[in-house]
Design a protein around this motif. Structure first.
Motif, PDB file in Angstrom:
ATOM      1  N   PRO A   1     -19.752  -5.629 -46.554  1.00 39.73           N
ATOM      2  CA  PRO A   1     -19.958  -4.409 -45.772  1.00 39.73           C
ATOM      3  C   PRO A   1     -20.458  -3.253 -46.628  1.00 39.73           C
ATOM      4  CG  PRO A   1     -17.648  -4.656 -46.288  1.00 39.73           C
ATOM      5  CD  PRO A   1     -18.332  -5.907 -46.788  1.00 39.73           C
ATOM      6  N   LYS A   2     -21.327  -2.440 -46.061  1.00 43.88           N
ATOM      7  CA  LYS A   2     -21.812  -1.245 -46.758  1.00 43.88           C
ATOM      8  C   LYS A   2     -20.894  -0.075 -46.400  1.00 43.88           C
ATOM      9  CE  LYS A   2     -26.679  -2.618 -47.196  1.00 43.88           C
ATOM     10  NZ  LYS A   2     -26.457  -4.028 -46.870  1.00 43.88           N
ATOM     11  N   ILE A   3     -19.698  -0.109 -46.980  1.00 40.83           N
ATOM     12  CA  ILE A   3     -18.699   0.940 -46.771  1.00 40.83           C
ATOM     13  C   ILE A   3     -18.127   1.333 -48.125  1.00 40.83           C
ATOM     14  CG2 ILE A   3     -18.093   0.180 -44.438  1.00 40.83           C
ATOM     15  CD1 ILE A   3     -15.614  -1.185 -45.662  1.00 40.83           C
ATOM     16  N   PRO A   4     -17.553   2.540 -48.260  1.00 37.77           N
ATOM     17  CA  PRO A   4     -16.934   2.946 -49.521  1.00 37.77           C
ATOM     18  C   PRO A   4     -15.742   2.044 -49.846  1.00 37.77           C
ATOM     19  CG  PRO A   4     -17.254   4.841 -48.073  1.00 37.77           C
ATOM     20  CD  PRO A   4     -17.521   3.621 -47.255  1.00 37.77           C
ATOM     21  N   PRO A   5     -15.462   1.792 -51.127  1.00 37.64           N
ATOM     22  CA  PRO A   5     -14.342   0.923 -51.508  1.00 37.64           C
ATOM     23  C   PRO A   5     -13.006   1.343 -50.923  1.00 37.64           C
ATOM     24  CG  PRO A   5     -15.759   1.307 -53.395  1.00 37.64           C
ATOM     25  CD  PRO A   5     -16.261   2.204 -52.302  1.00 37.64           C
ATOM     26  N   GLN A   6     -12.791   2.663 -50.752  1.00 38.75           N
ATOM     27  CA  GLN A   6     -11.495   3.117 -50.236  1.00 38.75           C
ATOM     28  C   GLN A   6     -11.257   2.714 -48.780  1.00 38.75           C
ATOM     29  OE1 GLN A   6     -13.915   5.101 -51.424  1.00 38.75           O
ATOM     30  NE2 GLN A   6     -14.179   6.967 -50.198  1.00 38.75           N
ATOM     31  N   GLN A   7     -12.317   2.289 -48.097  1.00 33.90           N
ATOM     32  CA  GLN A   7     -12.162   1.855 -46.714  1.00 33.90           C
ATOM     33  C   GLN A   7     -11.892   0.352 -46.591  1.00 33.90           C
ATOM     34  OE1 GLN A   7     -15.449   3.154 -44.265  1.00 33.90           O
ATOM     35  NE2 GLN A   7     -15.233   5.285 -44.871  1.00 33.90           N
ATOM     36  N   ALA A   8     -11.892  -0.358 -47.701  1.00 31.11           N
ATOM     37  CA  ALA A   8     -11.710  -1.813 -47.666  1.00 31.11           C
ATOM     38  C   ALA A   8     -10.415  -2.256 -46.988  1.00 31.11           C
ATOM     39  CB  ALA A   8     -11.784  -2.375 -49.082  1.00 31.11           C
ATOM     40  N   PRO A   9      -9.277  -1.528 -47.127  1.00 27.75           N
ATOM     41  CA  PRO A   9      -8.054  -1.964 -46.427  1.00 27.75           C
ATOM     42  C   PRO A   9      -8.225  -2.085 -44.918  1.00 27.75           C
ATOM     43  CG  PRO A   9      -7.501  -0.355 -48.118  1.00 27.75           C
ATOM     44  CD  PRO A   9      -8.996  -0.388 -48.035  1.00 27.75           C
ATOM     45  N   GLN A  10      -9.198  -1.375 -44.359  1.00 29.21           N
ATOM     46  CA  GLN A  10      -9.435  -1.477 -42.918  1.00 29.21           C
ATOM     47  C   GLN A  10      -9.791  -2.903 -42.514  1.00 29.21           C
ATOM     48  OE1 GLN A  10     -12.570   1.371 -42.301  1.00 29.21           O
ATOM     49  NE2 GLN A  10     -11.219   3.148 -42.408  1.00 29.21           N
ATOM     50  N   LEU A  11     -10.415  -3.634 -43.433  1.00 27.61           N
ATOM     51  CA  LEU A  11     -10.858  -4.987 -43.102  1.00 27.61           C
ATOM     52  C   LEU A  11      -9.690  -5.956 -42.982  1.00 27.61           C
ATOM     53  CD1 LEU A  11     -14.066  -5.128 -45.294  1.00 27.61           C
ATOM     54  CD2 LEU A  11     -13.925  -4.870 -42.823  1.00 27.61           C
ATOM     55  N   THR A  12      -8.577  -5.668 -43.665  1.00 28.20           N
ATOM     56  CA  THR A  12      -7.380  -6.486 -43.479  1.00 28.20           C
ATOM     57  C   THR A  12      -6.884  -6.357 -42.047  1.00 28.20           C
ATOM     58  OG1 THR A  12      -6.741  -6.174 -45.796  1.00 28.20           O
ATOM     59  CG2 THR A  12      -5.024  -6.897 -44.284  1.00 28.20           C
ATOM     60  N   LEU A  13      -6.875  -5.124 -41.541  1.00 24.75           N
ATOM     61  CA  LEU A  13      -6.415  -4.884 -40.179  1.00 24.75           C
ATOM     62  C   LEU A  13      -7.388  -5.474 -39.163  1.00 24.75           C
ATOM     63  CD1 LEU A  13      -5.188  -1.193 -40.602  1.00 24.75           C
ATOM     64  CD2 LEU A  13      -4.028  -3.319 -41.169  1.00 24.75           C
ATOM     65  N   LEU A  14      -8.679  -5.376 -39.463  1.00 25.32           N
ATOM     66  CA  LEU A  14      -9.707  -5.980 -38.611  1.00 25.32           C
ATOM     67  C   LEU A  14      -9.485  -7.492 -38.522  1.00 25.32           C
ATOM     68  CD1 LEU A  14     -13.530  -5.237 -38.790  1.00 25.32           C
ATOM     69  CD2 LEU A  14     -12.684  -7.570 -38.619  1.00 25.32           C
ATOM     70  N   ALA A  15      -9.255  -8.125 -39.673  1.00 27.52           N
ATOM     71  CA  ALA A  15      -9.049  -9.571 -39.692  1.00 27.52           C
ATOM     72  C   ALA A  15      -7.803  -9.961 -38.900  1.00 27.52           C
ATOM     73  CB  ALA A  15      -8.946 -10.073 -41.129  1.00 27.52           C
ATOM     74  N   ALA A  16      -6.752  -9.153 -39.010  1.00 21.24           N
ATOM     75  CA  ALA A  16      -5.522  -9.447 -38.276  1.00 21.24           C
ATOM     76  C   ALA A  16      -5.765  -9.433 -36.770  1.00 21.24           C
ATOM     77  CB  ALA A  16      -4.436  -8.442 -38.656  1.00 21.24           C
ATOM     78  N   VAL A  17      -6.513  -8.439 -36.306  1.00 26.32           N
ATOM     79  CA  VAL A  17      -6.838  -8.357 -34.871  1.00 26.32           C
ATOM     80  C   VAL A  17      -7.650  -9.578 -34.442  1.00 26.32           C
ATOM     81  CG1 VAL A  17      -8.144  -7.070 -33.135  1.00 26.32           C
ATOM     82  CG2 VAL A  17      -6.694  -5.842 -34.763  1.00 26.32           C
ATOM     83  N   ALA A  18      -8.646  -9.961 -35.257  1.00 28.38           N
ATOM     84  CA  ALA A  18      -9.492 -11.111 -34.925  1.00 28.38           C
ATOM     85  C   ALA A  18      -8.675 -12.399 -34.847  1.00 28.38           C
ATOM     86  CB  ALA A  18     -10.612 -11.251 -35.953  1.00 28.38           C
TER      87      ALA A  18
ATOM     88  N   CYS B   1       0.701 -13.206 -30.271  1.00 29.26           N
ATOM     89  CA  CYS B   1       1.206 -12.895 -31.605  1.00 29.26           C
ATOM     90  C   CYS B   1       1.384 -11.392 -31.767  1.00 29.26           C
ATOM     91  CB  CYS B   1       0.236 -13.388 -32.683  1.00 29.26           C
ATOM     92  SG  CYS B   1      -0.134 -15.146 -32.635  1.00 29.26           S
ATOM     93  N   GLU B   2       2.160 -11.015 -32.771  1.00 29.14           N
ATOM     94  CA  GLU B   2       2.333  -9.615 -33.140  1.00 29.14           C
ATOM     95  C   GLU B   2       1.954  -9.450 -34.604  1.00 29.14           C
ATOM     96  OE1 GLU B   2       5.960  -7.950 -30.454  1.00 29.14           O
ATOM     97  OE2 GLU B   2       6.523  -9.405 -31.996  1.00 29.14           O
ATOM     98  N   ILE B   3       1.597  -8.222 -34.978  1.00 26.37           N
ATOM     99  CA  ILE B   3       1.193  -7.939 -36.355  1.00 26.37           C
ATOM    100  C   ILE B   3       2.233  -7.047 -37.018  1.00 26.37           C
ATOM    101  CG2 ILE B   3      -0.595  -6.987 -37.853  1.00 26.37           C
ATOM    102  CD1 ILE B   3      -2.581  -7.357 -35.530  1.00 26.37           C
ATOM    103  N   LYS B   4       2.667  -7.452 -38.203  1.00 26.78           N
ATOM    104  CA  LYS B   4       3.530  -6.614 -39.030  1.00 26.78           C
ATOM    105  C   LYS B   4       2.700  -6.111 -40.199  1.00 26.78           C
ATOM    106  CE  LYS B   4       6.673  -8.133 -41.961  1.00 26.78           C
ATOM    107  NZ  LYS B   4       7.888  -8.711 -42.576  1.00 26.78           N
ATOM    108  N   TRP B   5       2.629  -4.799 -40.344  1.00 27.10           N
ATOM    109  CA  TRP B   5       1.778  -4.194 -41.367  1.00 27.10           C
ATOM    110  C   TRP B   5       2.119  -4.767 -42.740  1.00 27.10           C
ATOM    111  CZ3 TRP B   5       2.208  -1.499 -45.898  1.00 27.10           C
ATOM    112  CH2 TRP B   5       1.074  -0.799 -46.316  1.00 27.10           C
ATOM    113  N   PRO B   6       1.060  -5.006 -43.570  1.00 25.88           N
ATOM    114  CA  PRO B   6      -0.350  -4.845 -43.216  1.00 25.88           C
ATOM    115  C   PRO B   6      -1.025  -6.133 -42.761  1.00 25.88           C
ATOM    116  CG  PRO B   6      -0.159  -5.136 -45.575  1.00 25.88           C
ATOM    117  CD  PRO B   6       1.247  -5.232 -45.009  1.00 25.88           C
ATOM    118  N   ASN B   7      -0.396  -7.287 -43.090  1.00 25.22           N
ATOM    119  CA  ASN B   7      -1.186  -8.513 -42.954  1.00 25.22           C
ATOM    120  C   ASN B   7      -0.399  -9.731 -42.495  1.00 25.22           C
ATOM    121  OD1 ASN B   7       0.363  -8.922 -45.185  1.00 25.22           O
ATOM    122  ND2 ASN B   7      -1.297  -9.500 -46.553  1.00 25.22           N
TER     123      ASN B   7
END
Length: 328
Positions: free
Chosen positions: A145-162, A175-181
């Protein structure tokens, strides 16, 4: 990625849903000889496909193996790039390790590393992940992804939703999600997600998303029995087709990822919070600096967890083990 001739033939047979397909028809569609067809039929049988051949009628699939070789995932996968390049291994130390190497060597975005067994599956904080042979989904996905490195944790949450959406679509389980992964069913862990970066100071080179799913695991080591479960256990012993499950998760990942790149994190945040098990509850957060208790208030736009302690102070948690008080 172009399907191989064996994959194309498998696709034709699967499309006919157990009905016979003549050798002549397969030959015409693929532009190959009857001898080549028989060769690929023999290869599929060795891989565990139960195929019937009848004179004047042709070939049909009676039963499919529950494996995750590349063509099992490719055939029927409806994505543009996620999972279109698959590197499959029967047994590896860790799919994350292989994915890191491939990403460093320039592997295209969407490349997937999958294995039937991991000797040293990687969990968070250096923990091992229980990965017995032929029972789960152990895979690592390369994104760029062309995003700043500090935004990378968002992809963990994205993957969890997927993953949650993919499991619901393929298996019908909520299923349910328990932060972060961590992804839970009835309070027990069924999926773990590990996101790792290859980055420079100002840009991401690649994000490696590792996903481990307990699919057809029948039993766990004693120390995990109260903490872990599998899709098979939650479906009362009904075996799950692993390739079909992977297809649905990969399709959901691509759809949500494209939406994320176009619209940003807010939609992902809303989806994640709708599945979150810990929000509004009293939790215990254990970080490298110690432990404290408080109420989970939500997540920031960067995916950071917000906890309000008993004095009303808000803490931002970037990495921690989370225990819900009612479960401790």
């Amino acid at each position: 990625m172009q399907l191989s001739m064996k994959e194309q033939m498998l696709h034709i047979l699967l499309e006919h849903n157990g009905e016979y397909v003549s050798g002549q028809k397969i030959s015409e569609q693929l532009g190959c000889s009857r001898t080549a067809i028989w060769k690929h039929i023999s290869e599929l049988r060795k891989e565990g496909y139960e195929l019937e051949a009848m004179q004047r009628r042709g070939y049909r699939i009676i039963q499919q193996p529950n494996n995750i070789r590349s063509h099992n995932i490719h055939v029927g996968l409806k994505t543009e790039f996620v999972g279109q390049n698959i590197v499959y291994h029967e047994s590896v130390s860790s799919t994350q390790t292989i994915a890191h190497q491939l990403a460093h060597e320039g592997a295209e975005e969407g490349t997937l590393v999958a294995a039937d067994e991991q000797g040293k599956g990687k969990g968070r904080l250096g923990r091992d992940w229980h990965s017995p042979k032929g029972t789960g989904v152990w895979m690592s996905l390369i994104l760029r992804p062309k995003i700043p490195p500090q935004q990378a944790p968002q992809l963990t949450l994205l993957a969890a939703v997927a993953v949650v959406k993919g499991i619901k679509e393929a298996v019908g389980l909520d299923c349910e999600i328990k932060w972060p992964n961590d992804i839970l069913i009835h309070g027990k862990k069924v999926v773990g997600i590990l996101t790792e970066l290859q980055a420079e100071a100002d840009r991401i080179q690649s994000v490696i998303i590792g996903i481990g799913i307990n699919v057809n695991v029948k039993e766990f080591p004693e120390e995990l029995q109260n903490k872990a479960t599998s899709l098979l256990i939650e479906k009362s012993g009904k075996e799950i087709n692993r390739a079909a499950l992977m297809q649905r998760i990969l399709e959901q990942t691509e759809r949500i990822y494209k939406q994320y790149l176009k619209e940003g994190f807010p939609i992902i945040k809303l989806l994640w919070e709708s599945y979150a098990v810990s929000l509004g509850k009293e939790i215990k957060a254990t970080t490298i600096n110690g432990s404290f208790e408080g109420y989970a208030k939500g997540i920031t736009e960067e995916g950071v967890l917000l906890i309000e302690d008993k004095e009303g102070e808000i803490h931002q948690i970037y990495s921690a083990d989370i225990e819900i008080s009612s479960q401790t």
